[in-house]
Design an enzyme around this catalytic site. Structure first.
Site, PDB file in Angstrom:
ATOM      1  N   SER A  23       0.825  -1.215   0.000  1.00 57.20           N
ATOM      2  CA  SER A  23       0.000   0.000   0.000  1.00 57.20           C
ATOM      3  C   SER A  23       0.853   1.257   0.000  1.00 57.20           C
ATOM      4  CB  SER A  23      -0.933  -0.007   1.225  1.00 57.20           C
ATOM      5  OG  SER A  23      -0.189  -0.216   2.406  1.00 57.20           O
ATOM      6  N   ASN A 110      -2.378  -2.639  12.873  1.00 56.96           N
ATOM      7  CA  ASN A 110      -3.826  -2.436  12.784  1.00 56.96           C
ATOM      8  C   ASN A 110      -4.278  -1.189  13.542  1.00 56.96           C
ATOM      9  OD1 ASN A 110      -3.646  -4.779  11.395  1.00 56.96           O
ATOM     10  ND2 ASN A 110      -4.723  -6.049  12.887  1.00 56.96           N
ATOM     11  N   HIS A 156     -39.347  24.827 -11.245  1.00 61.33           N
ATOM     12  CA  HIS A 156     -39.499  24.035 -12.484  1.00 61.33           C
ATOM     13  C   HIS A 156     -38.745  24.680 -13.650  1.00 61.33           C
ATOM     14  CE1 HIS A 156     -42.926  22.118 -10.347  1.00 61.33           C
ATOM     15  NE2 HIS A 156     -43.164  23.349  -9.941  1.00 61.33           N
ATOM     16  N   SER A 277     -12.786  26.634 -27.940  1.00 53.60           N
ATOM     17  CA  SER A 277     -12.958  25.437 -28.749  1.00 53.60           C
ATOM     18  C   SER A 277     -11.846  25.399 -29.786  1.00 53.60           C
ATOM     19  CB  SER A 277     -14.322  25.487 -29.445  1.00 53.60           C
ATOM     20  OG  SER A 277     -14.299  24.726 -30.630  1.00 53.60           O
ATOM     21  N   LYS A 283     -16.369  30.337 -29.496  1.00 53.48           N
ATOM     22  CA  LYS A 283     -16.770  29.683 -28.251  1.00 53.48           C
ATOM     23  C   LYS A 283     -15.997  30.164 -27.032  1.00 53.48           C
ATOM     24  CE  LYS A 283     -19.390  26.720 -27.605  1.00 53.48           C
ATOM     25  NZ  LYS A 283     -19.381  25.294 -27.924  1.00 53.48           N
ATOM     26  N   ASN A 285     -16.218  28.569 -23.235  1.00 53.95           N
ATOM     27  CA  ASN A 285     -16.918  27.489 -22.540  1.00 53.95           C
ATOM     28  C   ASN A 285     -16.685  27.501 -21.028  1.00 53.95           C
ATOM     29  OD1 ASN A 285     -17.887  26.464 -24.990  1.00 53.95           O
ATOM     30  ND2 ASN A 285     -16.035  25.227 -25.290  1.00 53.95           N
ATOM     31  N   GLU A 290     -18.321  22.725 -15.608  1.00 57.90           N
ATOM     32  CA  GLU A 290     -18.702  21.400 -16.102  1.00 57.90           C
ATOM     33  C   GLU A 290     -17.877  20.294 -15.435  1.00 57.90           C
ATOM     34  OE1 GLU A 290     -18.584  21.456 -20.436  1.00 57.90           O
ATOM     35  OE2 GLU A 290     -19.570  23.406 -20.409  1.00 57.90           O
ATOM     36  N   GLN A 322      -7.650  -1.962   3.704  1.00 56.81           N
ATOM     37  CA  GLN A 322      -6.596  -1.160   3.072  1.00 56.81           C
ATOM     38  C   GLN A 322      -7.165  -0.345   1.906  1.00 56.81           C
ATOM     39  OE1 GLN A 322      -2.463  -2.643   2.691  1.00 56.81           O
ATOM     40  NE2 GLN A 322      -2.888  -2.806   0.512  1.00 56.81           N
TER      41      GLN A 322
HETATM   42  N1  ARG Z   1      -1.404  -1.349   4.834  1.00 55.63           N
HETATM   43  C1  ARG Z   1      -2.326  -1.833   5.810  1.00 55.63           C
HETATM   44  C2  ARG Z   1      -3.673  -1.060   5.680  1.00 55.63           C
HETATM   45  O1  ARG Z   1      -3.655  -0.047   5.076  1.00 55.63           O
HETATM   46  C3  ARG Z   1      -1.778  -1.632   7.179  1.00 55.63           C
HETATM   47  C4  ARG Z   1      -2.304  -2.576   8.184  1.00 55.63           C
HETATM   48  C5  ARG Z   1      -1.735  -3.936   7.940  1.00 55.63           C
HETATM   49  N2  ARG Z   1      -2.201  -4.875   8.877  1.00 55.63           N
HETATM   50  C6  ARG Z   1      -2.185  -6.189   8.639  1.00 55.63           C
HETATM   51  N3  ARG Z   1      -2.649  -6.936   9.572  1.00 55.63           N
HETATM   52  N4  ARG Z   1      -1.740  -6.659   7.525  1.00 55.63           N
HETATM   53  O2  ARG Z   1      -4.678  -1.477   6.133  1.00 55.63           O
END
Ligand code: ARG
Length: 457
Positions: A23, A110, A156, A277, A283, A285, A290, A322
């Site tokens: 991650s 965690n 409306h 454009s 144009k 825009n 948008e 994650q």
């Molecule tokens: N990269 C993990 C997340 O974003 C971190 C926690 C990882 N915990 C684990 N038990 N693998 O959730």
């Protein structure tokens, strides 16, 4: 870079597994919060005697240096690492040896990741709140300038009753003020420290969780360790609040887009906030508006992602979670990007008051006031409504307006009319008399502006 959990495994991790599992590409943006969280944790470990005070001091000092080195660019975050937590701990151990290995005592990734996201998002809420306050300021200033600018109010998308452009803008201001309030509410529930929940079951060490909460600026500590590590309500709540921000910006954008058309021509955007454009030389825009309208879809998608990721997860932590980061970071970044472009676009747009006034003169938007005039003469409203309806039909037949219809025609429909009806249906007067709190009358709009300015102080 080595995993933190190598002990039990005989083989090296497959590259495909690391690529899929890692991650770091999106959690590297939490490096500062991760390090600050670790500094607070290590400080507490030293203060409680869970680790030696001298070792805690060295960990804190080196974490500080790592933070500086990342900020200055001296230390590059390794994009092969499993996540930011692994990278920081690995770097600390590389610098401090055995002592570095004590940092993760009484902690799990965690509860660590649950802490980091909360810290990052609290900061993002503050930034977005500042952005929204900037928009409120611009809206108040523009509303002040246009508190006498008559325009048709619509239902409306049909011309309905006279209002002012200032009053119309203050409607958006009211939405943005609610958005700001909602974000503060989300932040309040987010401001709970999960650290100390461990992997899921707390820890046997005598942690001082309140001390860590105090060091990191959290109001309180989480009540249950399972919930502490697996709660992502705060991400969902934030995505929901940001979705509403985008609903408001998108509705506003839709109006800007209409107002820029030749059909309306109520406003003209500054050249610096418009595009052209490649083929049609004439144009100009409203691309910013948008895109803001279009980007609302991303943020709603992020909310759906988060809801869907969370709905089937058994307690406590699962790796599915994650997926929270990319979704909520995308929502945050999108809203910030939209505000960055949208606010100056509104600030610099030119209001074409004459066109608004001309549109207000057509469409019989003073018909309700004409009926109210008869009510003032003692007629029940339903009868007054019917008589005015007949007058409008007459005007349409003759190609006239209520202002240009001769008095005899009025009298032929209802003998309660006299020449004062022309004053009663004068658009400026119709607006000026709507002094009810919340209405378009000048003093009423001034009060709305004053209250909005006060609310963002
Ligand atoms: N990269 C993990 C997340 O974003 C971190 C926690 C990882 N915990 C684990 N038990 N693998 O959730």
């Amino acid at each position: 870079m080595a995993q933190l959990w190598k002990g039990r495994f005989k083989k090296e991790l497959a590259k495909e597994t690391n690529d899929f599992n890692s991650s770091i590409k999106f959690d590297c943006r939490m490096y500062e919060e991760d390090i600050k969280g670790s500094i607070a944790h290590a400080t507490m470990l030293g203060a409680t005697g869970i680790i030696d005070k001298s070792e805690s001091d060295s960990i804190v000092a080196d974490l500080g240096k790592i933070l500086e080195d990342i900020k200055s660019g001296k230390l590059k975050i390794d994009m092969e690492a499993e996540d930011i937590h692994t990278f920081v701990e690995g770097e600390l151990t590389a610098r401090l040896g055995q002592t570095g290995k004590r940092l993760h005592t009484a902690r799990s990734r965690n509860d660590q990741v649950a802490l980091d996201i909360r810290m990052v998002l609290k900061k993002e809420i503050d930034e977005i709140t500042a952005g929204l306050k900037g928009l409120v300021t611009v809206l108040c200033n523009k509303a002040e300038e246009n508190k006498q600018t008559i325009m048709p109010g619509y239902t409306h998308l049909q011309r309905a009753q006279p209002i002012t452009f200032g009053h119309h803008l203050m409607a958006y201001c009211a939405m943005i003020l609610r958005d700001i309030d909602r974000l503060q509410d989300v932040k309040r529930r987010m401001n709970v420290l999960p650290l100390g929940s461990g992997a899921l079951a707390g820890t046997t060490y005598p942690l001082d969780r309140d001390m860590v909460a105090g060091l990191l600026g959290f109001d309180s500590i989480s009540a249950n360790s399972l919930d502490g590590v697996s709660d992502r309500d705060f991400c969902i709540e934030l995505a929901a609040a940001l979705s509403l921000v985008m609903v408001h910006l998108s509705r506003f954008s839709e109006e800007i887009i209409m107002w820029c058309s030749w059909e309306f021509k109520f406003v003209e955007l500054d050249d610096a906030f418009s595009t052209g454009s490649s083929i049609m030389p004439q144009k100009k825009n409203p691309d910013i508006a948008e895109l803001v309208r279009g980007k609302s879809g991303r943020v709603f998608g992020d909310l759906t992602t988060l809801l869907t990721v969370m709905k089937g997860i058994a307690l406590a932590y699962n790796k599915d979670m994650q997926e929270d980061k990319e979704a909520i970071f995308d929502a945050v970044d999108t809203v910030k990007m939209c505000l960055n472009a949208f606010t100056p676009m509104i600030d610099t747009m030119t209001v074409l008051a004459d066109n608004m006034r001309m549109a207000a003169a057509k469409g019989f938007i003073n018909a309700t006031d004409c009926a109210d005039y008869l009510v003032g003469k003692g007629l029940p409203f339903r009868d007054a409504y019917k008589a005015t309806g007949q007058l409008v039909a007459l005007c349409i037949d003759k190609g006239l307006t209520l202002e240009t219809l001769p008095l005899e025609e009025y009298k032929a429909v209802c003998d309660l009319f006299d020449e004062r009806v022309y004053t009663a249906i004068n658009l400026e007067k119709c607006v000026a008399d709507r002094l009810v709190s919340g209405g378009p009358g000048v003093q009423s709009v001034e009060a709305q502006i004053a209250a909005a300015r006060d609310a963002i102080k």
